[in-house]
Scaffold this active site. Structure first.
Site, PDB file in Angstrom:
ATOM      1  N   GLU A  82       5.247  10.213  -4.472  1.00 45.98           N
ATOM      2  CA  GLU A  82       4.610   8.887  -4.568  1.00 45.98           C
ATOM      3  C   GLU A  82       4.891   8.233  -5.913  1.00 45.98           C
ATOM      4  OE1 GLU A  82       0.776   8.983  -1.608  1.00 45.98           O
ATOM      5  OE2 GLU A  82       0.399   9.454  -3.701  1.00 45.98           O
ATOM      6  N   HIS A  91       0.765   5.283   1.375  1.00 45.01           N
ATOM      7  CA  HIS A  91       0.001   6.165   2.256  1.00 45.01           C
ATOM      8  C   HIS A  91       0.638   7.551   2.222  1.00 45.01           C
ATOM      9  CE1 HIS A  91      -2.655   7.246   5.527  1.00 45.01           C
ATOM     10  NE2 HIS A  91      -1.618   7.814   6.133  1.00 45.01           N
ATOM     11  N   ASN A 110       0.858  -1.198   0.000  1.00 42.56           N
ATOM     12  CA  ASN A 110       0.000   0.000   0.000  1.00 42.56           C
ATOM     13  C   ASN A 110       0.890   1.242   0.000  1.00 42.56           C
ATOM     14  OD1 ASN A 110      -2.438   1.571   0.317  1.00 42.56           O
ATOM     15  ND2 ASN A 110      -1.906   1.838   2.471  1.00 42.56           N
TER      16      ASN A 110
HETATM   17  C1  GAR Z   1      -2.559   8.680  -2.902  1.00 44.65           C
HETATM   18  O1  GAR Z   1      -2.109   9.927  -2.409  1.00 44.65           O
HETATM   19  C2  GAR Z   1      -2.406   7.608  -1.855  1.00 44.65           C
HETATM   20  O2  GAR Z   1      -1.292   7.803  -1.033  1.00 44.65           O
HETATM   21  C3  GAR Z   1      -3.689   7.761  -1.090  1.00 44.65           C
HETATM   22  O3  GAR Z   1      -4.663   7.990  -2.073  1.00 44.65           O
HETATM   23  C4  GAR Z   1      -4.068   8.720  -3.132  1.00 44.65           C
HETATM   24  C5  GAR Z   1      -4.480   8.074  -4.440  1.00 44.65           C
HETATM   25  O4  GAR Z   1      -4.064   8.864  -5.518  1.00 44.65           O
HETATM   26  N1  GAR Z   1      -3.985   6.601  -0.334  1.00 44.65           N
HETATM   27  C6  GAR Z   1      -4.528   6.647   0.878  1.00 44.65           C
HETATM   28  O5  GAR Z   1      -4.841   7.676   1.441  1.00 44.65           O
HETATM   29  C7  GAR Z   1      -4.721   5.287   1.545  1.00 44.65           C
HETATM   30  N2  GAR Z   1      -4.967   5.451   2.933  1.00 44.65           N
HETATM   31  P1  GAR Z   1      -4.146   8.318  -6.998  1.00 44.65           P
HETATM   32  O6  GAR Z   1      -5.546   7.714  -7.190  1.00 44.65           O
HETATM   33  O7  GAR Z   1      -3.958   9.513  -7.850  1.00 44.65           O
HETATM   34  O8  GAR Z   1      -3.065   7.295  -7.172  1.00 44.65           O
END
Ligand code: GAR
Length: 208
Positions: A180, A115, A113
């Site tokens: 990310e 985060h 995952n």
């Molecule tokens: C990302 O920032 C990820 O870290 C977060 O959702 C976003 C998805 O972005 N995840 C969480 O918060 C999980 N707890 P994306 O759809 O553009 O990849």
């Protein structure tokens, strides 16, 4: 986990926009990830991540959680799709659901995952808002193996970004997103090279 998987088969679970999914697809295409995204599954029909998959001729599945009695039943359905595609690694990329031992047992130490905070700070929802409200000077993102807790699994990689005085949730999120998109492909490549092993809470990264 020992062994080199060569070109690994990756199953990606999304609930939203899927920019991390895109970075992973692009990393596979560019050869910086020795892998291939073989399926994308979303609990949300409108998730743009499904569209991104279709744009790359990757099988895209909508699996509506409301059609299932409970989380375990839903995860059993996820597992059957992932196994049909012979997935080696399950990647949660903005998948906004808690997963159960049904999924984790089917893919032990093979569910990752990302985060948007430096865990163990600010787990759960709205991590960027939590960081701003707390007043930290740095935040970032964490890639970890998933365990049954919420954002509690063994940490693989982290990346740090500054928190600026003028930051809003939006600007901090954008800065974290940039990191990310580098961090997730890097962690997946370490897995593909067979270089990650889990020892209790710690993940060891072996030399090449
Ligand atoms: C990302 O920032 C990820 O870290 C977060 O959702 C976003 C998805 O972005 N995840 C969480 O918060 C999980 N707890 P994306 O759809 O553009 O990849």
């Amino acid at each position: 986990m020992a062994g080199n998987f060569g070109k690994i088969k990756i199953g990606v679970l999304v609930s939203g926009s899927g920019t991390n999914l895109q970075a992973i697809i692009d990393g596979c295409a560019a050869g910086s990830i020795d892998g291939q995204v073989v399926c994308v599954i979303s609990n949300k029909e409108s998730a743009f991540g499904l569209e991104r998959a279709r744009n790359h001729a990757i099988p895209a599945h909508h699996l509506d959680h409301r059609q299932y009695q409970d989380r375990s039943e839903y995860d059993a359905a996820l597992v059957s799709i992932l196994q049909e595609h012979a997935v080696d690694l399950v990647v949660l990329a903005g998948f906004m659901r808690i997963v159960t031992p049904v999924l984790l047992g089917a893919f032990p130490d093979r569910v990752m995952n990302i985060h948007p905070a430096l865990l163990p700070s600010f787990p759960g929802l709205d991590a960027q808002r939590q960081a701003l409200e707390y007043g930290v000077r740095v935040s970032g993102c964490t890639v970890h193996f998933v365990d049954p807790g919420t954002d509690t699994g063994p940490i693989i990689l982290q990346s740090v970004v500054p928190v600026l005085d003028e930051d809003t949730e939006e600007t901090l999120s954008q800065r974290i997103h940039v990191e990310e998109h580098k961090l997730y492909p890097a962690a997946i490549q370490l897995f593909a090279e067979g270089r990650l092993s889990v020892h209790g809470r710690r993940v060891k990264i072996s030399a090449k």
